[in-house]
Structure formats: C-alpha cells, structure tokens
Design a protein around this motif. Structure first.
Motif, PDB file in Angstrom:
ATOM      1  N   GLU B  34       0.834  -1.207   0.000  1.00 18.24           N
ATOM      2  CA  GLU B  34       0.000   0.000   0.000  1.00 18.24           C
ATOM      3  C   GLU B  34       0.868   1.257   0.000  1.00 18.24           C
ATOM      4  O   GLU B  34       0.567   2.240  -0.673  1.00 18.24           O
ATOM      5  CB  GLU B  34      -0.930   0.011   1.217  1.00 18.24           C
ATOM      6  CG  GLU B  34      -2.059  -1.009   1.090  1.00 18.24           C
ATOM      7  CD  GLU B  34      -2.840  -1.205   2.394  1.00 18.24           C
ATOM      8  OE1 GLU B  34      -4.071  -1.102   2.349  1.00 18.24           O
ATOM      9  OE2 GLU B  34      -2.230  -1.465   3.454  1.00 18.24           O
ATOM     10  N   LYS B 142      -8.078   6.703   2.745  1.00 20.23           N
ATOM     11  CA  LYS B 142      -8.342   5.254   2.704  1.00 20.23           C
ATOM     12  C   LYS B 142      -8.840   4.786   4.064  1.00 20.23           C
ATOM     13  O   LYS B 142      -9.751   3.974   4.145  1.00 20.23           O
ATOM     14  CB  LYS B 142      -7.065   4.491   2.344  1.00 20.23           C
ATOM     15  CG  LYS B 142      -6.743   4.622   0.877  1.00 20.23           C
ATOM     16  CD  LYS B 142      -5.629   3.672   0.475  1.00 20.23           C
ATOM     17  CE  LYS B 142      -5.323   3.870  -0.993  1.00 20.23           C
ATOM     18  NZ  LYS B 142      -3.904   3.795  -1.294  1.00 20.23           N
ATOM     19  N   HIS B 145     -12.393   5.317   4.492  1.00 18.73           N
ATOM     20  CA  HIS B 145     -13.205   4.702   3.433  1.00 18.73           C
ATOM     21  C   HIS B 145     -13.778   5.758   2.497  1.00 18.73           C
ATOM     22  O   HIS B 145     -14.944   5.694   2.113  1.00 18.73           O
ATOM     23  CB  HIS B 145     -14.339   3.860   4.033  1.00 18.73           C
ATOM     24  CG  HIS B 145     -13.901   3.020   5.194  1.00 18.73           C
ATOM     25  ND1 HIS B 145     -13.051   1.954   5.048  1.00 18.73           N
ATOM     26  CD2 HIS B 145     -14.160   3.121   6.526  1.00 18.73           C
ATOM     27  CE1 HIS B 145     -12.827   1.414   6.232  1.00 18.73           C
ATOM     28  NE2 HIS B 145     -13.480   2.102   7.147  1.00 18.73           N
TER      29      HIS B 145
END
Ligand code: FAD
Ligand code: SF4
Lengths: 622, 169
Positions: B34, B142, B145
């Motif tokens: 990530e 992220k 969300h």
C-alpha cells in the motif's frame, strides 16, 4: 491621470462585474445585438482549462483550505477570507484582511473577485424563494414586502434554471410549497440523495416539531442544485420570455468544463464543490462568459471600476477605472461611456461603488440593511457509518420549516445536511483534525487506522440557514482612512443580529435534538455550541424560556440588502426593475437588491431578477 | 549491471530504504504494498533528511533498527517498544508523528518548539503540503473509506450507495 478624449470608448451598456449576474446581463444584452463593455476587477485565469486546473492543484497544496484558497491572492482586487476573521473587541475595529469590521458581530462571509466571481467557490444549491418570502410584512407583520411577487418572478426562475442547469424534481419542490407554471420541468433529474441523507430521511419519517405552539413536519427532500446530473428526457425548455414551454425545444444538454467540454458532464462526487469543482460539473459564471458573443461583448479583466460620474441632468455619464498588469503593481486610469450602466459587482462592492460616486443614495439606504443567512449548526456522532466524504457537499435538506406563523416571532430556517461530516464545526477540520488529535494521543499503526475508520464516517452535521431582518444600522460604508493597495475603498462593516434571529437559533437546537433522538444518538454524542474564542461570532443570549444559551454562527456568503429594491424612492435604492430611482440610466443588480432574505440561497433569485431587468434595459436601449 | 546491482542493494531487506519502509508500515498500519502504491516512498525517504539533516535522520533510523530487532517476531512486544522507544521519546516522538502525518495527509508539520530548542531550527522545517500527489495519496482518505476531496472522484451517484459493511438505508 486624465484620459485623452479619443481614448474614450462608447457602448450601449457597461456592465461592472464578471460574476453570474453580470455575465447573464451581458449575455441578454449582446444576444439582442447591443454592444457591451464587461469590466472585471480580477484576473480571467479560469477561461482556459489549464488555468482552471492550476487552481485545483493550488488547492491541493494549500495548508489552510478556506473558500478562497485555490485562487491566487490579488492585492489589486482583494477579497475577504475566512482566515482573516476574528472576534471583535467592542470599540476596536478589526482591521485584519480586506474588510474593516466594527461589529458588534463579525460579518463572517466571503466573496471572490476574479472572473466568474463568487460562483467559482459557491456550493451551487439553488432553491427558489417561497411565495410568502416576497411578502413578509403583509403575511407576518415583520420586515418589508418586495415590490414583486413570486408570480411576477416565476417565469424568470424557469429561465434561470435552464440557463445555469439545475438538477431537481418538480413534484418534490411542489411538496415544499413551490408553485410552477403548467408543463414546466427542471432541465436535469435530481442529484441522488447521499447515503447519510437516506439514513436521516428514514429516521425522521413522520417527525414533527413545535414552533411557537404549532407543529410542523420535519421532511427531508433532495436539493435543487446547479450541478450536472442526467438530463430529464421529458423536459422542454421555457419560451424565451419564460412564459410557457416550447414544445419543439430540445431537452437540456449539460455544459461541461470551459475549454474541455467533454469533462464535467456529470457530478462525479469530488466532494469539493466549495471551494472548487475540479471537473466543473458545478455551474460557475465562467460557463456563461465563455459563450458570450464576442462580436458584441468586450471583456476587460484586471480593470477595477472606481467611480461613476454623474452629469447635470442626473444621468450617469461614464465610469472611471484603474487597470493593472501585475497584482499590486502600477495602475493605469481609464474611462468609458455608455447609454446604460449596470452594476453587478456583488452586494458589498456595488454599495461601495455607489458610495464612492455619491450616486443613487437619495434615500440614504445605500449600504444599509446588510443581511446574510447567519448559519448555525449542531453536530453528532451516529451509532453507525454515515458514509461521509462522498458526493457533493450537500445533497438534501429539510425545507419544511422555511415558512409558518412562527415567523411573526422568530426567523424561519432552511436546514442543510452535510455530506462531509463536521466540516465547519469549530476546530474539527475533518479528517485532518481527527488525525492530529489521534497523533496527540500517540496513536499509531493498525489502531490508528481503525480508529479513524471508525469515528470519521459516523460524523453528522445539521446546519441552519437563518433568516435575518433588514436593519438600517447593519451596513457597509467607506472611509478615507481605509483603502487598499491601489487606493480603492475597503468595505467598512457594522453588523449584528436581532433577537428575531438569535431566538431562532435556540429553536433550531430543538429541531436538531429531535432529529438526533430519532437517529438513536445519545445525548453525550450530540453537540450544539462549543465555547471557543477562535469562533468569530459568539454570544450569551437569554431566550424566551428565560434560560441563557451560548450561541454562535458563521456567515453563509449570502450578502443581501445593500441596494434594496422597493415600491418607494424614499426607502429603497432601486425600483422593481432594479433601476436606480435617482439615475434613469443606472441599474444595480444582484442579491443586494433583496428587501428581505427568506431562507433560500439567493443566487437563483438574483439571476431571475436580473433576467427580468434585462427586458427593461432593452426597452430603454431600443 | 552496475545499475541493477545498485537497485538491488537499495531494495535489500536491510537497506536503509527498506528500514524506512518497515518503520512506515509499523507507524501507519498500512502494508508495504500500500505504501509503495502511493508512489511516494522515495519522495518521503529523501524529504526527511532534507528537512532535519542526515545526522538526526540517521539517529532516528538507528533507534528504529534497534527497536525493530528487539521486537522482532512478537507484534505486541514490538508495539510496546515502539511506544516506549520512539513515540514517548522527546527526540524521536515528534519525528515519528511527522512521518505518520506525511503518510496520512501529505503534510509536513513544523516540529514542536521544544524539539527545535534542542535540535536547532532547520530552514526547511515549516508546515507545508509536499505536493498535489502527496495530498491526493494521503492515507487518511483510505482509512476513512473515502476519496481525497477534489481528487480521485468516485463517479456519479456513488454517494447514494451504502458504505462497505452497511445495509441500504
Ligand atoms: C462559500 C460560499 C458558498 C455559497 N453557496 C451558494 C449556494 O449554494 N447557493 C447560492 O445561491 N449562493 C451561494 N453563495 C452566494 C453566491 O456565490 C453569490 O450570491 C453570487 O456569486 C453573487 O453573484 P454576483 O454576480 O452578484 O457577485 P459575484 O459572484 O461576487 O461577482 C461579482 C464580480 O464583480 C467583480 N467586481 C467587484 N468589484 C468590481 C469593480 N469595482 N470593478 C470591476 N469588477 C468588480 C468581482 O471581481 C466579481 O467577479 C455562496 C457564497 C459563498 C461565499
Ligand atoms: S461533488 Fe465534485 S464533481 Fe460534483 S459538483 Fe461537487 S466538486 Fe464537482
């Protein structure tokens, strides 16, 4: 600094200000083949796609992301900024930034002086006024009636909605008391309600609240918005005068980004409508300016109008201006003349310009009756995710408390529901504030990630756009002491709220509480006001129930009243056509013409009035 | 060949760059794929010493290596050690919080006054957002969300759908 006469240019009309109102006036006059000089104080950078995109990148890298942060500061045409606002000490003017503020309350609203005007950073919510909003004095014995009724303006509402592209549903709007002419449909289907709107809608089904001893429903409905959605295939455009529908007209075609028309044909959910829509799915005046017929319109940006001159017969004889190459750099004086003059520089700047010119002020009302929709909010933590930070900043509202008998006693309100959580809650600054607070507690790793993922999506904020009555001591003035870098007057503002509005803020808390209870939010997770010295506007208020409440509010950016229209020359600046009572070839247009505020975001109504006025202008020019 | 060898050394498990990545993984709660996926590993790796100097940055990484080795193989032990050895430490805590802030928000925060009194005021140590890309790749979006405001727009109508894990309203 005198200009040789050969340099003086003459036009059918001079329009001051390239915001939405000036752009529409310029369009209507030039479509009728009148020559127009459109003068704009700020830069014209947004007219190329790359220029506009550079503002988006600029926004990304600004630490303070306030409403004017994407747009480069301009010392030659300064604008107010939120970051300059502070609480005012009684007796000491606040000289921070562009506006000089004498209080007692801070006038905490901004605007933007750049081509496109404040619609570059506006939200784009476009409700119509309710019929009773035009007749507050007759219906409820407060404020003042407008010199036009809802029915007078209705055809121009239709034209304005088709001009800027409004997404909404007629039936839903009828449900909140808005009448429409036969056969009319909005050009685009409504923007879908966000998930959080749906949660609140479901929770509040059947809810009512008592205001001044009567019960009113609390009903969630989708907002009319100047934001591209799916064109309504059944809708046909209004006829050119707005009266009746053109059955042979084509359905609406969304207008994309300036200089890149395939971009922005739908709202893509950037959640950045204020301060900048990256794809230009939101209407801005740039879209209207881009399509002006340049055979008739001469656009000159970086040109600050400083004065109107008046001849012996009381007609306006010209405009004087200062143009500049670089921000804050040297200026060149100029002058131009026309048959008619139209001030469309925004409520504050129009008033300043009239005062600086000694114009249109026979009634002594220029600059007075400054109003806004004082905006108070409550906020809470829902038990489950609301799915925030997705979609336009707002997609639904509660419009059912915009009118009622209670308006005899206190202000009505429009309620908006945030799609971005605690956006304007003091110091909350989500999600950045949430990160800083977690780091201050030494959170890190998966626990930090989980914590943020848990608390931020549960944020709820309910905001109230409150009505404010016209009061002559709330005003913008000018003074020799306070000038900007090029020697133009800075706005000097005196502003406060009356009990009519403060009481309404207390009532609004009841409404929030009722909503949060229905959502199953415990008292401890509901928040109303935090005492906070960084908030510009705060006050202890003794309400009608005898209790003291700490209250605060921010500005909505809805400046109104500073050149109000009316039936009589003794108590208004312009008549029902927005023509000056004192100068027959001068029009002053925009939200400054509003006698009262209603609760609807004002720009659509100002556009409708402007379109109406252009017909009067053309009758003068023929 | 030389080039390949240099790249391999750069990415070797115990190379300074990899140690920087493993520290970042531990502090952010995002895995190395990530972090690499943001395209910002090299940017931040170069940025840190450019602001606080090689020596301070070197000490910081040394402390991490020591902590990492002691906590190896035991996640909860490592967690406790990171808190004690790094976050609670007056010299390294502010640097660690700034590293998290960089990853989560793309923003470097000026180091606290107390830290600057000890380690000196560095010319580049001001609060700023590193770049438009750093803003857009902020991990906070992220974590919550969502998508970054004014970037990576999720598309028309997406906001009407229930968020992951929730029922339709
Ligand atoms: C944060 C925010 C959100 C908003 N959201 C909404 C909303 O959702 N819905 C809504 O209806 N309204 C909203 N508004 C209000 C809306 O932006 C204004 O009502 C609207 O832009 C007013 O249009 P205007 O053309 O009169 O003025 P402006 O848009 O301000 O344009 C005036 C133009 O005149 C130029 N000008 C000024 N002085 C001079 C001069 N001396 N010489 C030459 N040019 C000059 C300026 O540079 C500017 O380009 C919002 C405002 C703010 C601040
Ligand atoms: S949500 Fe995004 S795409 Fe839609 S109008 Fe707002 S900024 Fe533009």
């Amino acid at each position: 600094m005198s200009t040789p006469t050969s340099d003086i240019r003459h036009f059918d009309a001079i329009v001051v200000g390239g915001g939405p109102i000036g752009a529409h006036v310029a369009r209507e006059l030039s479509n009728a083949h009148k020559t127009v000089l459109l003068l704009e104080a700020g830069r014209a950078g947004g007219l190329t796609y790359e220029g506009y995109r550079s503002y988006v990148t600029n926004f990304h890298t600004q630490v303070a992301k306030d409403t004017n942060s994407p747009y480069p500061a301009n010392a030659s045409a300064p604008s107010p900024r939120e970051i300059d606002l502070t609480q005012i000490d009684p007796g000491t003017p606040d000289l921070n930034g562009y506006q000089v503020e004498f209080g007692p309350q801070t006038f905490a609203s901004t605007y933007l002086r750049q081509l496109g005007g404040t619609t570059l950073h506006w939200l784009g919510t476009t409700p119509r006024f309710l019929p009773n909003d035009f007749q507050l004095a007759t219906k409820y014995g407060v404020g003042m009636d407008w010199p036009v009724t809802y029915d007078d303006v209705e055809p121009d509402y239709c034209l304005a909605e088709w001009s800027i592209g409004v997404s909404a549903d007629r039936k839903e709007q009828e449900g909140i008391g808005i009448p429409f002419q036969k056969g009319y449909e909005f050009p685009m289907l409504p923007i879908p309600a966000s998930y959080s709107d749906q949660v609140i809608d479901k929770a509040t089904k059947g809810l009512t609240v008592a205001l001044a001893n009567r019960r009113y429903p609390v009903t969630v409905s989708r907002l009319p918005q100047a934001r591209n959605s799916i064109p309504n295939p059944r809708a046909r455009p209004p006829k050119p005068d707005g009266r009746g529908i053109d059955p042979h007209g084509a359905p609406y075609r969304p207008v994309g980004a300036v200089g890149n028309p395939d971009v922005g044909l739908r709202c893509e959910g950037n959640s950045a409508c204020i301060p900048i829509c990256p794809v230009q799915a939101k209407y801005s005046a740039l879209k209207t300016i881009d399509k002006l017929d340049r055979r008739y319109v001469t656009l000159e940006a970086q040109t600050v109008v400083t004065k109107l001159t008046i001849d012996d017969n009381g007609r306006i004889s010209g405009v004087e201006y200062l143009s500049y190459d670089t921000e804050g750099g040297a200026t060149t004086a100029g002058r131009a003349t026309a048959n008619i003059y139209v001030l469309a520089g925004h409520a504050i700047e129009n008033a300043k310009l009239l005062l600086a010119s000694g114009a249109a002020n026979g009634s002594d009302q220029v600059g007075r009756n400054l109003m806004d929709h004082p905006f108070s909010s409550s906020w809470a933590l829902a038990p489950r995710s609301m799915g925030i930070f997705r979609g336009p900043l707002q997609s639904s509202g509660i419009e059912s408390l915009r009118d009622g008998e209670f308006r005899r006693e206190f202000a009505a309100f429009r309620i908006d529901l945030s799609n971005v959580g605690w956006d304007i809650v003091p110091d909350a600054n989500p999600p950045y504030g949430d990160v800083s607070r977690a780091l201050a507690k030494n959170m890190f790793g998966p626990a930090l990630r989980r914590h943020l993922g848990d608390i931020v999506p549960r944020q709820v904020r309910v905001g109230f756009d409150l009505e404010q009555l016209p009061e002559s001591q709330n005003r913008v003035t000018i003074s020799r002491e306070f000038k900007d870098a090029i020697g133009c007057y800075r706005p000097v503002i005196r502003y406060g709220l009356s009990d009519y509005t403060w009481q309404s803020m207390v009532e609004s808390m009841k409404v929030s509480r009722a909503i949060y209870q229905r959502m199953g939010i415990p008292d401890a997770d509901q928040h109303y006001v935090t005492s906070d010295a960084t908030q510009p506007d705060e006050r202890n208020f003794r309400a009608r129930d005898g209790k003291d409440y700490l209250l605060n509010f921010v500005g909505a950016g809805h400046h109104m009243g500073t050149h109000r229209m009316g039936l009589w020359r003794t108590n208004s600046v312009v008549d029902r056509d927005q023509r000056s009572w004192d100068h027959e070839n001068l029009y002053v247009v925009g939200c400054g013409s509003f006698p009262t505020t209603g609760t609807a975001n004002p720009t659509l109504t100002a556009l409708a009035l402007a379109l109406r006025s252009t017909r009067h202008m053309l009758s003068q020019l023929h | 060949m030389d080039h390949d060898r240099a790249v391999a050394a750069h990415h070797a498990p115990d190379s300074p760059l990899q140690q920087f990545v493993s520290l970042s993984v531990t502090l952010t709660g995002f895995d190395d794929a990530e972090l690499w996926g943001t395209g910002l590993v090299n940017t931040y790796y170069a940025l840190f010493p450019s602001i606080v100097g090689d020596a301070v940055f070197g000490d910081f990484m040394t402390r991490w290596n020591y902590t990492h080795r002691r906590g190896a193989g035991d996640a909860s032990q490592l967690h406790t050690l990171v808190r004690q050895q790094i976050l609670d430490d007056p010299d390294f805590g502010p640097l660690a919080r700034n590293l998290i802030s960089l990853w989560y928000t793309g923003q470097w925060n000026q180091l606290p006054a107390a830290w600057r009194n000890v380690h000196g005021a560095w010319a580049n140590d001001a609060t700023f957002i590193v770049s438009s890309a750093a803003y857009s790749e902020g991990l906070v979006w992220k974590a919550i969300h969502a998508h970054p405001i004014a970037a990576k727009q999720p598309g028309y109508g997406s906001w009407a759908l229930p968020p992951d894990g929730e029922e339709p309203a």
